[in-house]
Design a protein around this motif. Structure first.
Motif, short mmCIF file in Angstrom:
data_model
loop_
_atom_site.label_atom_id
_atom_site.label_comp_id
_atom_site.label_asym_id
_atom_site.label_seq_id
_atom_site.Cartn_x
_atom_site.Cartn_y
_atom_site.Cartn_z
N ASP A 134 -9.17 0.11 9.09
CA ASP A 134 -7.94 -0.23 9.82
C ASP A 134 -7.19 1.04 10.19
O ASP A 134 -6.00 1.19 9.85
CB ASP A 134 -7.08 -1.18 8.99
CG ASP A 134 -6.78 -0.63 7.60
OD1 ASP A 134 -7.40 0.38 7.22
OD2 ASP A 134 -5.93 -1.20 6.89
N VAL A 135 -7.88 1.96 10.85
CA VAL A 135 -7.28 3.23 11.28
C VAL A 135 -7.60 3.42 12.76
O VAL A 135 -8.34 2.65 13.38
CB VAL A 135 -7.82 4.41 10.45
CG1 VAL A 135 -7.43 4.27 8.99
CG2 VAL A 135 -9.34 4.52 10.60
N GLY B 79 -4.99 5.13 5.31
CA GLY B 79 -5.70 3.89 5.59
C GLY B 79 -7.03 3.87 4.84
O GLY B 79 -7.51 4.89 4.35
N SER C 56 -9.48 -4.34 12.49
CA SER C 56 -10.25 -3.15 12.13
C SER C 56 -11.15 -2.73 13.28
O SER C 56 -11.53 -3.53 14.15
CB SER C 56 -11.09 -3.42 10.88
OG SER C 56 -10.27 -3.69 9.78
N SER D 134 -10.19 6.93 1.28
CA SER D 134 -8.79 6.87 1.67
C SER D 134 -8.59 7.97 2.70
O SER D 134 -8.78 9.16 2.41
CB SER D 134 -7.87 7.09 0.46
OG SER D 134 -6.53 7.19 0.87
N ARG E 224 0.85 -1.18 0.00
CA ARG E 224 0.00 0.00 0.00
C ARG E 224 0.88 1.23 0.00
O ARG E 224 1.65 1.47 0.94
CB ARG E 224 -0.90 0.01 1.23
CG ARG E 224 -1.90 1.16 1.22
CD ARG E 224 -2.49 1.35 2.60
NE ARG E 224 -2.99 0.10 3.12
CZ ARG E 224 -3.18 -0.10 4.42
NH1 ARG E 224 -2.90 0.83 5.29
NH2 ARG E 224 -3.65 -1.27 4.84
#
Length: 263
Positions: free
Chosen positions: A244-245, A181, A227, A176, A118
């Motif tokens: 997933d932040v 993330g 997550s 995004s 990523r």
């Protein structure tokens, strides 16, 4: 074979007679000069022909090639075919080199096509940006709730928008986040345990958090780095923001989303 007369014998008949080459032994004095000269001519002519033939054969012979009748040397070796060289046994080193080159090509193609994991600094091309407003207007024609279009701050980029009709209608926008993330906002009629497990497998409740004056449930998935999700309800609709932040970024997106539902 009779003796060949010499020039001196031809000039001196008495000498020729004394040597026995000019007359017969029976006492006859008849000369045999004609026969002796004729045989000499034939011998000389034959010798001349042999010399001429030998000289002609020598001049016609090709330099570097053996003459006819000469013993032939060993044949020259034929040049090796390139296919014969390729048919030699392949060594382990050649196999390793071939596999290494193949892997390098595959890795380069994969990097060019998929990227390296990523890319946190990757920008979304202008022609790939999603028109969330246009998608929301089409979804509003069939959705049983107010379709929310959050007014997000700078750093948030919409990467996809989709409406799912049916018994379980859902309006989904993927973002995004500023941390790069991935965060998803899902709007539906109600946040049920089945919906939570569908979007956050293995998640469990972990208290509440205040979002725009509303107490919203917090969910955390199983395992390290799992997550997180925040579920809020308002005005006949429910919103589940997950990704997933960190929780702060989930609240940052859930706040304008909840305000959009309230109108």
């Amino acid at each position: 074979m009779p003796s060949v007369p010499t020039p001196d014998d031809a000039r001196d008949p008495s000498a020729r007679s004394a040597s026995g080459t000019g007359v017969e032994d029976d006492g006859s004095t008849r000369p045999r000069t004609t026969r002796g000269v004729s045989e000499t001519d034939r011998v000389q002519r034959a010798a001349s022909e042999v010399r001429d033939a030998t000289a002609a054969g020598t001049s016609e012979a090709t330099p570097g090639e053996p003459s006819e009748g000469a013993p032939a040397g060993p044949p020259a070796p034929a040049p090796r075919s390139p296919y014969a060289k390729m048919s030699q046994p392949t060594t382990v080193r050649n196999v390793v080199w071939a596999l290494s080159l193949t892997m390098v090509v595959v890795i380069v193609v994969a990097i060019l096509f998929f990227g390296v994991g990523r890319d946190l600094q990757r920008e979304i091309p202008e022609n790939s940006r999603v028109d969330v407003t246009a998608s929301a207007e089409r979804a509003q024609d069939v959705a049983p709730f107010t379709v929310a279009v959050p007014e997000v701050d700078e750093g948030w980029e919409a990467t996809g928008a989709r409406y799912q009709d049916g018994e379980d209608p859902r309006w989904t926008i993927r973002y995004s986040a500023p941390s790069r993330g991935l965060v998803t906002m899902t709007e539906t009629t109600a946040v049920t345990p089945a919906l939570v497990q569908d979007l956050l497998p293995g998640a469990h409740s972990q208290g509440t958090v205040d979002v725009a004056g509303t107490a919203c449930a917090v969910y955390v998935g199983e395992g390290e780095g799992a997550s997180r999700g925040i579920a809020c309800s308002a005005d006949g609709a429910a919103i589940l923001v997950h990704g997933d932040v960190e929780q702060e970024e989930l609240v940052e997106l859930a706040t304008p989303a909840l305000e959009a539902v309230r109108g």
